[in-house]
Scaffold this active site. Structure first.
Site: not given
Length: 265
Positions: A52, A95, A118
């Site tokens: 990422k 995460q 997200d």
């Protein structure tokens, strides 16, 4: 009609190039900023987070990884709040998975919805459920973008999503429904799964269970998209998935948040 492979990597590269050009159109502004919080040393998470970061920096974003160890829930929340108050950060990710003892729901709910690139905050999930989405989880968004770029219109099509996770299956079903498909959600406990999946014009496998979907599950001419990522026990290699599109759409969400913060949308 012969089978045609959808090249998600090529589409993801194209999206990243489009983003790079878009960022270059803001020479007098700060760059888009994204920070990923990783707690612990899960190897798969480390690889994914670095991917990422690399992709973000390649398109001109300012990207940071906060690698935390032995942190309490309260201290994790405090750090999320500090990032939320940082005007140079447009997107915050926590995460997953978090180590045992930390509540992922509590952490996700502490991210401000306008920085939740997200798309997992209850506010953003609720907007999607109501048909008025703000930030959409990157993997379902990537699947829809693949269909769009391949000129596959879901309107009037029968779509079957195998998988019901809040990260992929559920939001993807809502997106397909909002794009006028007739949608069925199935899963590993569905009775006579092949009889369900063979009705699909668009079939999405999103279970992460290797070998669950076979040729016997697919009707001729159907569009099949494999979202689940599994490891081949013989070769050790990861197979399936739309990982490059997931990262690309995460960057798209971050750029959208950036423009909102600049008052441009």
């Amino acid at each position: 009609m012969p089978a045609r492979l959808i090249d998600g990597r090529a589409h993801a590269r194209a999206i990243r190039e489009e983003l790079k050009l878009a960022v270059a159109r803001h020479p007098n502004q700060r760059p888009p900023g994204i920070t990923v919080i990783q707690v612990g040393d899960d190897p798969a998470s480390t690889t994914y987070v670095r991917g990422k970061q690399k992709a973000a920096e390649e398109v001109g974003f300012k990207s940071a990884i906060e690698h935390l160890h032995d942190i309490s829930q309260a201290d994790l929340g405090k750090r999320i709040q500090e990032l939320a108050n940082d005007a140079t950060i447009d997107g915050i990710l926590v995460q997953m998975p978090l180590p045992d003892g930390l509540d992922p729901d509590q952490a996700l709910e502490q991210i401000p919805p306008h920085k939740d690139v997200d798309g997992l905050h209850p506010y953003n999930a609720g907007r999607l459920a109501q048909g008025n989405p703000s930030f959409i989880p990157a993997t379902p968004l990537g699947v829809l973008e693949l269909l769009r770029r391949e000129q596959i219109d879901p309107t009037g099509q029968r779509a079957v999503v195998v998988g019901r996770s809040r990260l992929v299956g559920r939001p993807l079903a809502l997106l397909l429904l909002q794009n006028h498909a007739t949608v069925t959600i199935a899963h590993s406990h569905s009775v006579d799964l092949p009889s369900i999946t063979r009705t699909a014009d668009i079939l999405v496998a999103a279970t992460g269970k290797r070998g669950l979907i076979t040729g016997a599950h697919v009707k001729p001419g159907a569009v099949v998209i494999d979202v689940g990522i599994t490891r081949n026990p013989e070769t050790g290699k990861l197979t399936g998935g739309v990982g490059p599109m997931t990262v690309a759409m995460l960057l798209v969400n971050t750029y959208r948040a950036y423009r909102q913060h600049l008052g441009q949308v």
